[in-house]
Design a protein around this motif. Structure first.
Motif, mmCIF file in Angstrom:
data_model
loop_
_atom_site.group_PDB
_atom_site.id
_atom_site.type_symbol
_atom_site.label_atom_id
_atom_site.label_comp_id
_atom_site.label_asym_id
_atom_site.label_seq_id
_atom_site.Cartn_x
_atom_site.Cartn_y
_atom_site.Cartn_z
ATOM 1 N N ALA A 248 0.866 -1.188 0.000
ATOM 2 C CA ALA A 248 0.000 0.000 0.000
ATOM 3 C C ALA A 248 0.894 1.227 0.000
ATOM 4 N N MET A 249 0.623 2.140 -0.953
ATOM 5 C CA MET A 249 1.434 3.346 -1.073
ATOM 6 C C MET A 249 0.531 4.564 -1.203
ATOM 7 N N VAL A 250 0.840 5.583 -0.393
ATOM 8 C CA VAL A 250 0.098 6.842 -0.425
ATOM 9 C C VAL A 250 0.967 7.886 -1.122
ATOM 10 N N PHE A 251 0.368 8.577 -2.094
ATOM 11 C CA PHE A 251 1.041 9.637 -2.841
ATOM 12 C C PHE A 251 0.209 10.907 -2.762
ATOM 13 N N PRO A 252 0.853 12.074 -2.910
ATOM 14 C CA PRO A 252 0.066 13.282 -3.126
ATOM 15 C C PRO A 252 -0.621 13.145 -4.493
ATOM 16 N N LYS A 253 -1.779 13.744 -4.640
ATOM 17 C CA LYS A 253 -2.543 13.597 -5.870
ATOM 18 C C LYS A 253 -1.738 14.000 -7.110
ATOM 19 N N ASP A 254 -0.907 15.028 -6.997
ATOM 20 C CA ASP A 254 -0.160 15.496 -8.163
ATOM 21 C C ASP A 254 1.077 14.643 -8.480
ATOM 22 N N ALA A 255 1.312 13.573 -7.725
ATOM 23 C CA ALA A 255 2.454 12.701 -7.988
ATOM 24 C C ALA A 255 2.242 11.840 -9.228
ATOM 25 N N VAL A 256 1.003 11.611 -9.574
ATOM 26 C CA VAL A 256 0.703 10.763 -10.721
ATOM 27 C C VAL A 256 0.437 11.664 -11.926
ATOM 28 N N GLU A 257 1.395 11.667 -12.864
ATOM 29 C CA GLU A 257 1.272 12.515 -14.050
ATOM 30 C C GLU A 257 0.378 11.878 -15.110
ATOM 31 N N GLU A 258 0.544 10.587 -15.318
ATOM 32 C CA GLU A 258 -0.240 9.878 -16.321
ATOM 33 C C GLU A 258 -1.078 8.828 -15.620
ATOM 34 N N ASP A 259 -2.260 9.223 -15.222
ATOM 35 C CA ASP A 259 -3.174 8.311 -14.542
ATOM 36 C C ASP A 259 -3.883 7.475 -15.601
ATOM 37 N N ILE A 260 -4.449 6.378 -15.195
ATOM 38 C CA ILE A 260 -5.267 5.586 -16.115
ATOM 39 C C ILE A 260 -6.666 5.486 -15.539
ATOM 40 N N LYS A 261 -7.624 5.267 -16.399
ATOM 41 C CA LYS A 261 -9.014 5.171 -15.960
ATOM 42 C C LYS A 261 -9.232 3.824 -15.288
ATOM 43 N N GLY A 262 -10.247 3.767 -14.478
ATOM 44 C CA GLY A 262 -10.590 2.507 -13.840
ATOM 45 C C GLY A 262 -10.249 2.494 -12.370
ATOM 46 N N SER A 263 -10.348 1.316 -11.780
ATOM 47 C CA SER A 263 -10.070 1.178 -10.354
ATOM 48 C C SER A 263 -8.937 0.189 -10.095
ATOM 49 N N GLY A 264 -8.224 -0.164 -11.166
ATOM 50 C CA GLY A 264 -7.102 -1.065 -10.997
ATOM 51 C C GLY A 264 -6.905 -1.941 -12.212
ATOM 52 N N PHE A 265 -5.987 -2.885 -12.089
ATOM 53 C CA PHE A 265 -5.713 -3.788 -13.202
ATOM 54 C C PHE A 265 -5.106 -5.086 -12.680
ATOM 55 N N VAL A 266 -5.150 -6.096 -13.514
ATOM 56 C CA VAL A 266 -4.524 -7.391 -13.263
ATOM 57 C C VAL A 266 -3.469 -7.574 -14.347
ATOM 58 N N VAL A 267 -2.334 -8.118 -13.992
ATOM 59 C CA VAL A 267 -1.244 -8.325 -14.941
ATOM 60 C C VAL A 267 -1.192 -9.802 -15.315
ATOM 61 N N SER A 268 -1.175 -10.074 -16.590
ATOM 62 C CA SER A 268 -1.055 -11.455 -17.084
ATOM 63 C C SER A 268 0.244 -12.078 -16.603
ATOM 64 N N ARG A 269 0.182 -13.331 -16.298
ATOM 65 C CA ARG A 269 1.371 -14.088 -15.883
ATOM 66 C C ARG A 269 2.440 -14.057 -16.982
ATOM 67 N N ASN A 270 2.021 -13.875 -18.215
ATOM 68 C CA ASN A 270 2.953 -13.890 -19.342
ATOM 69 C C ASN A 270 3.709 -12.572 -19.529
ATOM 70 N N GLU A 271 3.333 -11.543 -18.795
ATOM 71 C CA GLU A 271 3.995 -10.242 -18.919
ATOM 72 C C GLU A 271 5.228 -10.185 -18.024
ATOM 73 N N ASP A 272 6.133 -9.305 -18.356
ATOM 74 C CA ASP A 272 7.382 -9.163 -17.608
ATOM 75 C C ASP A 272 7.221 -8.127 -16.492
ATOM 76 N N PHE A 273 6.348 -8.429 -15.549
ATOM 77 C CA PHE A 273 6.102 -7.577 -14.391
ATOM 78 C C PHE A 273 6.185 -8.435 -13.142
ATOM 79 N N SER A 274 6.616 -7.842 -12.050
ATOM 80 C CA SER A 274 6.582 -8.543 -10.761
ATOM 81 C C SER A 274 5.207 -8.427 -10.127
ATOM 82 N N MET A 275 4.503 -7.313 -10.429
ATOM 83 C CA MET A 275 3.155 -7.116 -9.886
ATOM 84 C C MET A 275 2.185 -8.093 -10.535
ATOM 85 N N ALA A 276 1.276 -8.595 -9.729
ATOM 86 C CA ALA A 276 0.188 -9.409 -10.257
ATOM 87 C C ALA A 276 -1.057 -8.552 -10.478
#
Length: 178
Positions: A23-51
């Motif tokens: 869990a990470m708290v940022f000031p609102k202006d810390a995110v320059e390029e936000d994305i729409k939605g409430s989150g995402f899931v990362v495919s196991r086939n992608e090169d990310f550590s996050m799930a």
């Protein structure tokens, strides 16, 4: 309470993965390029550590001050659990690196907390529905009035566990009425 009953051996066949939530708290202006939605899931086939990552400030706006952003990332997957054993700072840095590949964050978090969940996230493998139904059937036949539910059966999301709890209460009340 139910040790020795063969049906519970099937419950032991539901594998579990170790994960960590970040869990990470940022000031609102810390995110320059936000994305729409409430989150995402990362495919196991992608090169990310996050799930996955959730925008808690969007899901539950009442939990975060208006000038803050709260992101909750998940790391670790079945057979890819070594990240859970890293130091908190290393996990945080890994998550920030992954996030910056998806959106632009220009400031470090004001607050971070890492929580480890060892062997606690059920992994639904081939045959899960059959095993689950066998367990439900065994309860109905051998333990009338006792009902199974929880993340090991039908979903790990909080909303899914709440839905199962409500369904379980309804089942119990109907059993008691009859």
């Amino acid at each position: 309470m139910f040790r020795g009953d063969a049906v519970f051996e099937q419950m032991g066949e539901i594998p579990a993965a170790s994960v960590a939530t970040v869990a990470m708290v940022f000031p609102k202006d810390a995110v320059e390029e936000d994305i729409k939605g409430s989150g995402f899931v990362v495919s196991r086939n992608e090169d990310f550590s996050m799930a996955a990552c959730s925008w808690i400030h969007r899901k539950w706006p009442h939990t975060v001050p208006e000038d803050k952003i709260l992101l909750r990332a998940f790391v670790g997957r079945r057979k890819e659990e070594s990240i859970v054993d890293l130091a908190d700072k290393a996990i945080e840095e890994t998550v920030l690196s992954d996030l910056n590949r998806i959106m632009k964050i220009n400031q470090p978090p004001e607050f971070t907390t890492v929580t480890r969940w060892r062997n606690s996230i059920p992994q639904y493998t081939v045959g899960h529905e059959h095993r689950k139904e066998a367990i439900y059937s065994e309860f109905k036949q051998s333990y009338p009035g006792i009902f199974a539910g929880g993340a090991s059966f039908e979903g790990v999301e909080l909303s899914e566990c709440v839905r199962q709890a409500k369904s379980g209460v309804t089942s119990i009340l109907n059993f008691l009425k009859n």
